[in-house]
Scaffold this motif. Structure first.
Motif, mmCIF file in Angstrom:
data_model
loop_
_atom_site.group_PDB
_atom_site.id
_atom_site.type_symbol
_atom_site.label_atom_id
_atom_site.label_comp_id
_atom_site.label_asym_id
_atom_site.label_seq_id
_atom_site.Cartn_x
_atom_site.Cartn_y
_atom_site.Cartn_z
ATOM 1 N N GLY A 240 0.815 -1.210 0.000
ATOM 2 C CA GLY A 240 0.000 0.000 0.000
ATOM 3 C C GLY A 240 0.849 1.261 0.000
ATOM 4 N N LEU A 241 1.923 1.256 0.773
ATOM 5 C CA LEU A 241 2.820 2.408 0.780
ATOM 6 C C LEU A 241 3.497 2.596 -0.580
ATOM 7 N N ILE A 242 3.891 1.502 -1.206
ATOM 8 C CA ILE A 242 4.494 1.578 -2.538
ATOM 9 C C ILE A 242 3.475 2.109 -3.544
ATOM 10 N N ALA A 243 2.225 1.673 -3.424
ATOM 11 C CA ALA A 243 1.183 2.133 -4.346
ATOM 12 C C ALA A 243 0.949 3.630 -4.217
ATOM 13 N N VAL A 244 0.843 4.115 -3.001
ATOM 14 C CA VAL A 244 0.592 5.544 -2.794
ATOM 15 C C VAL A 244 1.790 6.368 -3.257
ATOM 16 N N ALA A 245 3.000 5.922 -2.904
ATOM 17 C CA ALA A 245 4.206 6.666 -3.282
ATOM 18 C C ALA A 245 4.395 6.698 -4.795
ATOM 19 N N SER A 246 4.178 5.568 -5.453
ATOM 20 C CA SER A 246 4.381 5.551 -6.904
ATOM 21 C C SER A 246 3.285 6.317 -7.642
ATOM 22 N N ALA A 247 2.068 6.331 -7.118
ATOM 23 C CA ALA A 247 1.007 7.126 -7.750
ATOM 24 C C ALA A 247 1.295 8.616 -7.625
ATOM 25 N N LEU B 241 -7.717 5.860 -8.137
ATOM 26 C CA LEU B 241 -7.859 4.428 -7.863
ATOM 27 C C LEU B 241 -6.596 3.875 -7.225
ATOM 28 N N ALA B 242 -5.431 4.267 -7.728
ATOM 29 C CA ALA B 242 -4.171 3.787 -7.167
ATOM 30 C C ALA B 242 -3.992 4.269 -5.733
ATOM 31 N N ILE B 243 -4.250 5.539 -5.493
ATOM 32 C CA ILE B 243 -4.095 6.077 -4.138
ATOM 33 C C ILE B 243 -5.144 5.486 -3.199
ATOM 34 N N GLY B 244 -6.364 5.352 -3.684
ATOM 35 C CA GLY B 244 -7.432 4.795 -2.846
ATOM 36 C C GLY B 244 -7.202 3.343 -2.462
ATOM 37 N N THR B 245 -6.798 2.525 -3.418
ATOM 38 C CA THR B 245 -6.551 1.128 -3.087
ATOM 39 C C THR B 245 -5.326 0.983 -2.185
ATOM 40 N N GLY B 246 -4.333 1.842 -2.391
ATOM 41 C CA GLY B 246 -3.162 1.801 -1.513
ATOM 42 C C GLY B 246 -3.516 2.164 -0.079
ATOM 43 N N ILE B 247 -4.295 3.232 0.089
ATOM 44 C CA ILE B 247 -4.697 3.645 1.435
ATOM 45 C C ILE B 247 -5.609 2.611 2.072
ATOM 46 N N LEU B 248 -6.524 2.048 1.290
ATOM 47 C CA LEU B 248 -7.406 1.004 1.825
ATOM 48 C C LEU B 248 -6.604 -0.220 2.261
ATOM 49 N N GLY B 249 -5.603 -0.608 1.466
ATOM 50 C CA GLY B 249 -4.748 -1.732 1.844
ATOM 51 C C GLY B 249 -3.958 -1.458 3.109
ATOM 52 N N ILE B 250 -3.489 -0.217 3.255
ATOM 53 C CA ILE B 250 -2.761 0.156 4.476
ATOM 54 C C ILE B 250 -3.674 0.092 5.692
ATOM 55 N N VAL B 251 -4.874 0.640 5.566
ATOM 56 C CA VAL B 251 -5.816 0.662 6.692
ATOM 57 C C VAL B 251 -6.224 -0.757 7.088
ATOM 58 N N ILE B 252 -6.561 -1.576 6.103
ATOM 59 C CA ILE B 252 -6.961 -2.957 6.414
ATOM 60 C C ILE B 252 -5.790 -3.737 6.993
ATOM 61 N N GLY B 253 -4.575 -3.526 6.441
ATOM 62 C CA GLY B 253 -3.395 -4.222 6.953
ATOM 63 C C GLY B 253 -3.060 -3.835 8.371
ATOM 64 N N VAL B 254 -3.131 -2.531 8.681
ATOM 65 C CA VAL B 254 -2.860 -2.079 10.050
ATOM 66 C C VAL B 254 -3.943 -2.604 10.994
ATOM 67 N N GLY B 255 -5.188 -2.589 10.548
ATOM 68 C CA GLY B 255 -6.267 -3.130 11.380
ATOM 69 C C GLY B 255 -6.096 -4.612 11.657
ATOM 70 N N PHE B 256 -5.671 -5.359 10.644
ATOM 71 C CA PHE B 256 -5.468 -6.791 10.852
ATOM 72 C C PHE B 256 -4.298 -7.046 11.787
ATOM 73 N N VAL B 257 -3.197 -6.308 11.610
ATOM 74 C CA VAL B 257 -2.048 -6.488 12.503
ATOM 75 C C VAL B 257 -2.417 -6.098 13.927
ATOM 76 N N ALA B 258 -3.184 -5.028 14.105
ATOM 77 C CA ALA B 258 -3.611 -4.622 15.442
ATOM 78 C C ALA B 258 -4.534 -5.652 16.073
ATOM 79 N N MET B 259 -5.336 -6.322 15.259
ATOM 80 C CA MET B 259 -6.241 -7.328 15.781
ATOM 81 C C MET B 259 -5.507 -8.615 16.159
ATOM 82 N N VAL B 260 -4.474 -8.947 15.415
ATOM 83 C CA VAL B 260 -3.779 -10.222 15.615
ATOM 84 C C VAL B 260 -2.604 -10.083 16.582
ATOM 85 N N LEU B 261 -2.061 -8.880 16.725
ATOM 86 C CA LEU B 261 -0.866 -8.669 17.523
ATOM 87 C C LEU B 261 -0.984 -9.167 18.971
ATOM 88 N N PRO B 262 -2.104 -8.982 19.665
ATOM 89 C CA PRO B 262 -2.176 -9.506 21.046
ATOM 90 C C PRO B 262 -2.073 -11.032 21.126
#
Length: 108
Positions: free
Chosen positions: A57-64, A85-106
């Motif tokens: 997601g970070l690569i997508a936002v930076a390259s867009a 579309l590139a920026i939106g999907t990158g940000i959505l991937g970052i948000v979902i990825g951070v949410g999943f890591v926060a949910m699984v981290l404990p």
């Protein structure tokens, strides 16, 4: 020229042939935007892999943003919808990825 010719240094050169896949370089803003959309989609699909979705997601936002604002690339800017579309999907991937890591981290 045939393959059995003894003159190996004389070759037919076709300048209109596209380069091989290992010699291709990104040259236009539209190509960079296409790669950004691809990385954004990959970030959404791979959100469950620890950090891979966030990195994609970070690569997508930076390259867009690079494709939209860089003076080094040739060609006209890509459509605003493709860039969004590139920026939106990158940000959505970052948000979902951070949410999943926060949910699984404990439970890790």
């Amino acid at each position: 020229m045939t393959v059995t010719s003894p003159h190996f240094d004389i070759r037919d050169s076709d300048d209109d042939m596209p380069p091989k896949w290992w010699n291709r370089r990104i040259r236009t803003r539209a190509q960079v935007t296409e790669y950004a959309v691809m990385f954004g989609a990959m970030s959404i699909v791979s959100f469950w892999a620890a950090g891979l979705g966030i990195a994609a997601g970070l690569i997508a936002v930076a390259s867009a943003l690079w494709a939209d604002r860089s003076p080094d690339l040739s060609g006209p800017r890509a459509d605003r919808s493709d860039t969004a579309l590139a920026i939106g999907t990158g940000i959505l991937g970052i948000v979902i990825g951070v949410g999943f890591v926060a949910m699984v981290l404990p439970y890790w």
